[in-house]
Design a protein around this motif. Structure first.
Motif, PDB file in Angstrom:
ATOM      1  N   LYS A  23       0.834  -1.207   0.000  1.00 20.76           N
ATOM      2  CA  LYS A  23       0.000   0.000   0.000  1.00 20.76           C
ATOM      3  C   LYS A  23       0.869   1.257   0.000  1.00 20.76           C
ATOM      4  N   LEU A  24       1.906   1.262   0.823  1.00 17.93           N
ATOM      5  CA  LEU A  24       2.829   2.400   0.896  1.00 17.93           C
ATOM      6  C   LEU A  24       3.490   2.634  -0.459  1.00 17.93           C
ATOM      7  N   TYR A  25       3.988   1.572  -1.055  1.00 15.06           N
ATOM      8  CA  TYR A  25       4.638   1.676  -2.368  1.00 15.06           C
ATOM      9  C   TYR A  25       3.692   2.276  -3.401  1.00 15.06           C
ATOM     10  N   GLU A  26       2.471   1.773  -3.467  1.00 13.23           N
ATOM     11  CA  GLU A  26       1.508   2.249  -4.462  1.00 13.23           C
ATOM     12  C   GLU A  26       1.169   3.723  -4.254  1.00 13.23           C
ATOM     13  N   GLU A  27       0.987   4.138  -2.999  1.00 14.60           N
ATOM     14  CA  GLU A  27       0.603   5.531  -2.735  1.00 14.60           C
ATOM     15  C   GLU A  27       1.740   6.503  -3.073  1.00 14.60           C
ATOM     16  N   VAL A  28       2.965   6.166  -2.660  1.00 13.90           N
ATOM     17  CA  VAL A  28       4.100   7.049  -2.951  1.00 13.90           C
ATOM     18  C   VAL A  28       4.357   7.093  -4.455  1.00 13.90           C
ATOM     19  N   ARG A  29       4.306   5.954  -5.099  1.00 14.14           N
ATOM     20  CA  ARG A  29       4.515   5.881  -6.552  1.00 14.14           C
ATOM     21  C   ARG A  29       3.466   6.714  -7.281  1.00 14.14           C
ATOM     22  N   SER A  30       2.215   6.600  -6.864  1.00 14.63           N
ATOM     23  CA  SER A  30       1.123   7.333  -7.510  1.00 14.63           C
ATOM     24  C   SER A  30       1.318   8.840  -7.389  1.00 14.63           C
ATOM     25  N   ILE A  33       4.335   9.961  -9.658  1.00 12.90           N
ATOM     26  CA  ILE A  33       4.007   9.944 -11.082  1.00 12.90           C
ATOM     27  C   ILE A  33       3.042  11.073 -11.421  1.00 12.90           C
ATOM     28  N   GLN A  34       2.043  11.259 -10.586  1.00 10.74           N
ATOM     29  CA  GLN A  34       1.032  12.297 -10.818  1.00 10.74           C
ATOM     30  C   GLN A  34       1.653  13.693 -10.888  1.00 10.74           C
ATOM     31  N   HIS A  35       2.694  13.933 -10.084  1.00 11.73           N
ATOM     32  CA  HIS A  35       3.306  15.261 -10.021  1.00 11.73           C
ATOM     33  C   HIS A  35       4.627  15.351 -10.785  1.00 11.73           C
ATOM     34  N   GLY A  36       4.942  14.341 -11.568  1.00  7.68           N
ATOM     35  CA  GLY A  36       6.136  14.383 -12.402  1.00  7.68           C
ATOM     36  C   GLY A  36       7.435  14.424 -11.620  1.00  7.68           C
ATOM     37  N   ILE A  37       7.484  13.705 -10.503  1.00  6.68           N
ATOM     38  CA  ILE A  37       8.671  13.721  -9.641  1.00  6.68           C
ATOM     39  C   ILE A  37       9.618  12.591 -10.055  1.00  6.68           C
ATOM     40  N   ASN A  38      10.875  12.935 -10.265  1.00 10.50           N
ATOM     41  CA  ASN A  38      11.906  11.939 -10.529  1.00 10.50           C
ATOM     42  C   ASN A  38      12.343  11.380  -9.173  1.00 10.50           C
ATOM     43  N   TYR A  39      12.069  10.123  -8.897  1.00 12.55           N
ATOM     44  CA  TYR A  39      12.202   9.596  -7.539  1.00 12.55           C
ATOM     45  C   TYR A  39      12.860   8.234  -7.500  1.00 12.55           C
ATOM     46  N   GLU A  40      13.313   7.891  -6.311  1.00 18.13           N
ATOM     47  CA  GLU A  40      13.668   6.520  -5.953  1.00 18.13           C
ATOM     48  C   GLU A  40      13.121   6.274  -4.546  1.00 18.13           C
ATOM     49  N   MET A  41      12.791   5.021  -4.258  1.00 18.47           N
ATOM     50  CA  MET A  41      12.375   4.644  -2.908  1.00 18.47           C
ATOM     51  C   MET A  41      13.455   3.764  -2.306  1.00 18.47           C
ATOM     52  N   VAL A  42      13.878   4.125  -1.095  1.00 20.26           N
ATOM     53  CA  VAL A  42      14.912   3.365  -0.395  1.00 20.26           C
ATOM     54  C   VAL A  42      14.301   2.813   0.901  1.00 20.26           C
ATOM     55  N   PRO A 104       1.748  10.514   2.079  1.00 14.44           N
ATOM     56  CA  PRO A 104       2.533  10.775   0.863  1.00 14.44           C
ATOM     57  C   PRO A 104       2.034  11.988   0.080  1.00 14.44           C
ATOM     58  N   SER A 105       0.778  12.353   0.266  1.00 10.99           N
ATOM     59  CA  SER A 105       0.202  13.502  -0.453  1.00 10.99           C
ATOM     60  C   SER A 105       0.902  14.813  -0.091  1.00 10.99           C
ATOM     61  N   LEU A 106       1.684  14.825   1.010  1.00  9.48           N
ATOM     62  CA  LEU A 106       2.388  16.038   1.429  1.00  9.48           C
ATOM     63  C   LEU A 106       3.712  16.230   0.677  1.00  9.48           C
ATOM     64  N   ILE A 107       4.170  15.200  -0.028  1.00  4.06           N
ATOM     65  CA  ILE A 107       5.465  15.266  -0.716  1.00  4.06           C
ATOM     66  C   ILE A 107       5.546  16.440  -1.697  1.00  4.06           C
ATOM     67  N   PRO A 108       4.553  16.658  -2.577  1.00 10.22           N
ATOM     68  CA  PRO A 108       4.653  17.784  -3.518  1.00 10.22           C
ATOM     69  C   PRO A 108       4.792  19.139  -2.825  1.00 10.22           C
ATOM     70  N   GLU A 109       4.110  19.307  -1.686  1.00  6.18           N
ATOM     71  CA  GLU A 109       4.192  20.576  -0.961  1.00  6.18           C
ATOM     72  C   GLU A 109       5.587  20.766  -0.355  1.00  6.18           C
ATOM     73  N   MET A 110       6.174  19.680   0.130  1.00  8.34           N
ATOM     74  CA  MET A 110       7.544  19.751   0.655  1.00  8.34           C
ATOM     75  C   MET A 110       8.514  20.132  -0.458  1.00  8.34           C
ATOM     76  N   LEU A 111       8.333  19.539  -1.627  1.00  7.63           N
ATOM     77  CA  LEU A 111       9.203  19.837  -2.766  1.00  7.63           C
ATOM     78  C   LEU A 111       9.016  21.271  -3.259  1.00  7.63           C
ATOM     79  N   LYS A 112       7.810  21.804  -3.111  1.00  2.07           N
ATOM     80  CA  LYS A 112       7.555  23.197  -3.490  1.00  2.07           C
ATOM     81  C   LYS A 112       8.383  24.134  -2.609  1.00  2.07           C
ATOM     82  N   PHE A 113       8.384  23.888  -1.297  1.00  6.06           N
ATOM     83  CA  PHE A 113       9.208  24.691  -0.390  1.00  6.06           C
ATOM     84  C   PHE A 113      10.684  24.555  -0.743  1.00  6.06           C
TER      85      PHE A 113
END
Length: 321
Positions: A23-30, A33-42, A104-113
């Protein structure tokens, strides 16, 4: 978005989280992808006894953006976070718990800052969702460590944060064996911003953070950032010495007055109660002082042994023997 070309590492400490990982993987991945983030999960498997590592290996086979690190045993939450940050490749690193309480929905806002110049983005829970004595313990801890150390730590602060590569490199260079990352992130400085968030419920399983872990966490925070407990011992010693000396002078003055025939309405009577209270008070103070000194000496002992904060057993793509 502006961060599209820069790699973002999302790091998760994992201890017996088999019910949450898919579930965690799917939510972070989604979200990425939705916000065009170049990412890796560790993912850092912290000595799990369930099927967490098996699931992580499967995710790694299915998606090359997923990496895993398997530690030789459980090195604690802070040790696992430190391991993940050490092996992260991103221009910025976001650390999150694996129980889905960090949204995970907070990630784009963190990246905006971050794109606006913030080098550290930390998060504070709007409602920490703690009840009874646990809430009082945690709230008291943050108040105490802020007062003792001078750090600006807020009740509800968490290890859900973003670190720019510059801030991360400074953090990784701190050689302390006992890690208290919330305090160390505050201490390294850099341009910091914060976000409030609502705590989601655990998707699966129970919290592994016991009262023993909370106490150890509190002691790490207090003793890693302040010498004030030692100064309090010194102050207590000075006050008791001053009171004792004052009492001695008082008794001597009474004795001299009586020797010169000056009547006083004060009678000094020997008493077991006074003696017992004095002995117990001074003994407890000495034991407390020894305990505080022992904490500092023990931490120096741990530090000089030079043992690593974590040991890697296996990494995706390679093994460590």
């Amino acid at each position: 978005m502006q961060n599209e070309s820069r790699l973002i590492s999302v790091v998760f400490p994992v201890f017996n989280e088999e019910g949450n990982l898919e579930k965690l993987y799917e939510e972070v991945r989604s979200v990425c992808i939705q916000h065009g983030i170049n990412y890796e999960m560790v993912f850092v498997d912290n000595g799990s006894s369930d099927n967490s590592l098996v699931i992580l290996k499967d995710l790694n086979k299915r998606d090359n953006k997923v990496r895993y690190i398997s530690l030789s045993r459980n090195f604690g939450h802070q040790g696992a976070l430190f391991a993940g940050m050490t092996y992260a490749n991103g221009d910025a690193v976001i650390t999150m718990d694996a129980d889905l309480q960090h949204p995970p929905s907070l990630i784009p806002e963190m990246l905006k800052f971050w794109s606006e110049g913030a080098e550290v983005v930390y998060t504070i829970k709007k409602d920490p969702n703690l009840k009874g004595q646990r809430r009082l313990f945690v709230k008291g801890f943050y108040w105490l460590i802020s007062k003792i150390s001078g750090l600006n730590l807020n009740f509800g602060q968490s290890d859900f944060r973003l670190l720019d590569k510059k801030a991360l490199e400074a953090l990784l260079k701190i050689p302390e064996y006992h890690k208290f990352l919330r305090g160390q992130v505050e201490w390294v400085g850099f341009k910091q911003k914060y976000l409030f968030y609502n705590v989601d419920g655990r998707y699966s399983g129970q919290s592994k953070f016991s009262y023993k872990d909370l106490l150890s966490f509190a002691l790490d925070g207090i003793f890693a950032f302040s010498r004030n407990p030692l100064r309090l011992i010194t102050l207590a010693g000075v006050i008791i010495s001053a009171l004792s000396f004052s009492y001695i002078l008082f008794v001597m003055v009474l004795w001299l007055l009586q020797r010169f025939g000056i009547a006083m309405n004060i009678v000094l009577l020997p008493g077991w109660a006074t003696l017992v209270v004095a002995v117990f008070f001074l003994s407890s103070l000495q034991l407390a002082a020894m305990g505080i000194l022992g904490e500092y000496i023990g931490r120096v002992y741990d530090q000089v042994k030079g043992r690593p904060v974590f040991i890697v057993r296996e990494i995706s793509g390679e093994r460590h023997n």
